[in-house]
Design an enzyme around this catalytic site. Structure first.
Site, PDB file in Angstrom:
ATOM      1  N   HIS A 340       0.840  -1.201   0.000  1.00 26.05           N
ATOM      2  CA  HIS A 340       0.000   0.000   0.000  1.00 26.05           C
ATOM      3  C   HIS A 340       0.872   1.247   0.000  1.00 26.05           C
ATOM      4  O   HIS A 340       2.100   1.184   0.203  1.00 26.05           O
ATOM      5  CB  HIS A 340      -0.952   0.002   1.195  1.00 26.05           C
ATOM      6  CG  HIS A 340      -0.279   0.046   2.536  1.00 26.05           C
ATOM      7  ND1 HIS A 340       0.210   1.197   3.097  1.00 26.05           N
ATOM      8  CD2 HIS A 340      -0.013  -0.949   3.435  1.00 26.05           C
ATOM      9  CE1 HIS A 340       0.738   0.935   4.273  1.00 26.05           C
ATOM     10  NE2 HIS A 340       0.618  -0.379   4.510  1.00 26.05           N
ATOM     11  N   CYS A 359       3.674  -4.880   6.363  1.00 23.72           N
ATOM     12  CA  CYS A 359       3.257  -4.498   5.014  1.00 23.72           C
ATOM     13  C   CYS A 359       4.442  -3.979   4.204  1.00 23.72           C
ATOM     14  O   CYS A 359       5.489  -3.614   4.747  1.00 23.72           O
ATOM     15  CB  CYS A 359       2.184  -3.420   5.081  1.00 23.72           C
ATOM     16  SG  CYS A 359       0.611  -3.987   5.772  1.00 23.72           S
TER      17      CYS A 359
END
Length: 409
Positions: A340, A359
């Site tokens: 992201h 992430c």
């Protein structure tokens, strides 16, 4: 009128000349021998004769056997219904459900067997009616009922990817069953998976309710996979019966891959093995290192809402970020790893240090490119991380299992 004479002391009378008329047969004949009355029901008493003066053997009545037997319960609806006749032939057969649906069938050339050709339904009662003819032309009729497998023993399965879905080269075929499977070999035999690339693969059971299939190497780009599932009537074990047969197709797109290097803090994308671009990245820190190995992309969210409590973080924990929204989120694992756009406070550290909760954080350009150009089934290889491989049920970690182990699982 007849002419007789006595013979000896026994008082028996011999016929010298006799003129008889047999019912239905005209003419005369001579008979020699004792004149005795034939008992009722004997061959000689039968009105059916093969030629004047000679009686037929007794004609056996036709007998019929049915499959399933009368009154049977939990009958597999995939097993054909049969009526088999001995000492006669089939005149007619009717097979009808309690809801009024007729099931088609056909009689053999000898007319000694009828076999259903239409499909039966689960959780239904059927009435089987038939008429037979014996060799003397006499008819006999009978009726029986039976019931098919009930809902509690009916098993279903869901496939991913969905029918006609387009995915990336790393997407395994997954079947999730509604009931535990113990007859795994029977299920595998009932499923045929082919590819226009000619690739073959292997099944790997991750649990009694979930099996996946993949080739030794990634699917060929721009190929088509056909999954033929002949599971209707297949015994999954413990009395559970498969309730469907269907064929799905899956389309494989271009080969889109990426390599995320936790040590170099970079993310490099490839299309059909040609590098597209390398972007600076941040990945999981020492407390939350990113998972290693191959991670298959799952879903995309233009805006995603993250909650720290969902990964076990509590108020007062220095790593607790509360709740936040991120841009261009592409899921890697159900447990919460994404690619992201990095948060505003992380953007200055891209390409320098790892400070995420696992992430892969990219700048706006890199995150948007992944979101817009990569899709489910594409794959990211994470290298130089201290993290372990994601669990098999935490996304599609199939490519992290050595082929020899996968093909025998």
């Amino acid at each position: 009128m007849s002419e007789r004479k006595k013979l000896g002391r026994g008082g028996k009378i011999a016929i010298v000349v006799a003129v008889l008329t047999v019912a239905g047969i005209g003419g005369t004949f001579a008979a020699v021998g004792p004149l005795e009355t034939a008992p009722v029901g004997s061959e000689a008493a039968s009105p059916v004769r093969s030629q004047p003066g000679t009686a037929f053997p007794v004609v056996k009545p036709a007998t019929a056997a049915t499959t399933p037997s009368a009154g049977a319960k939990e009958v597999n609806p995939a097993v054909p219904v049969k009526v088999t006749v001995t000492d006669g032939t089939i005149d007619n057969v009717s097979l009808r459900s309690s809801s009024g649906q007729d099931v088609e069938g056909a009689v053999s050339g000898s007319r000694t067997e009828w076999t259903s050709s239409g499909q039966l339904a689960f959780n239904s009662t059927y009435t089987l009616s038939y008429t037979t003819l014996d060799l003397a032309g006499r008819t006999s009729s009978a009726t029986s009922t039976f019931a098919t497998v009930t809902t509690k023993n009916e098993a279903d399965a869901a496939m991913y990817p969905l029918d006609s879905m387009s995915v990336g080269v790393a997407q395994p075929i997954q079947l999730t069953f509604s009931e535990p499977v113990t007859n795994k070999k029977a299920v595998e035999k009932a499923i045929t998976i082919t590819s226009t690339s000619g690739q073959t693969g292997a099944f790997h059971w991750f649990s009694d309710t979930m099996v996946r299939y993949r080739p030794e190497t990634f699917w060929a780009a721009n190929s088509t996979i056909t999954v033929k599932m002949d599971l209707f009537g297949v015994d999954l074990g413990n009395g559970q019966i498969g309730n469907f047969s269907k064929t799905n197709t899956v389309r494989i797109g271009d080969k889109r891959t990426a390599v995320a290097d936790a040590q170099a803090h970079t993310f490099t994308a490839y299309v059909n093995d040609k590098p597209v671009q390398t972007w600076p990245a941040t990945m999981g820190d020492t407390r939350f290192p990113s998972a290693r190995g191959y991670l298959v992309l799952m879903e995309k969210q233009r805006k995603a809402h993250f909650v720290a409590a969902s990964i076990g973080l509590k108020p007062g924990d220095p790593a607790n970020y509360g709740e936040l929204d991120v841009e261009y989120a592409t899921r890697l694992t159900p447990s919460g790893e994404f690619i992201h756009q990095a948060t505003d406070n992380a953007l200055p550290y891209l390409g320098q240090i790892n400070l995420s909760h696992g992430c892969i954080g990219l700048g706006p350009d890199g995150a948007a490119w992944v979101f817009n150009n990569m899709t489910a089934g594409d794959v990211v290889q994470v290298i130089n991380t201290d993290g372990d491989y994601a669990n098999f049920d935490d996304g599609f970690g199939d490519w992290n299992i050595p082929w020899a182990q996968y093909a025998n699982g």
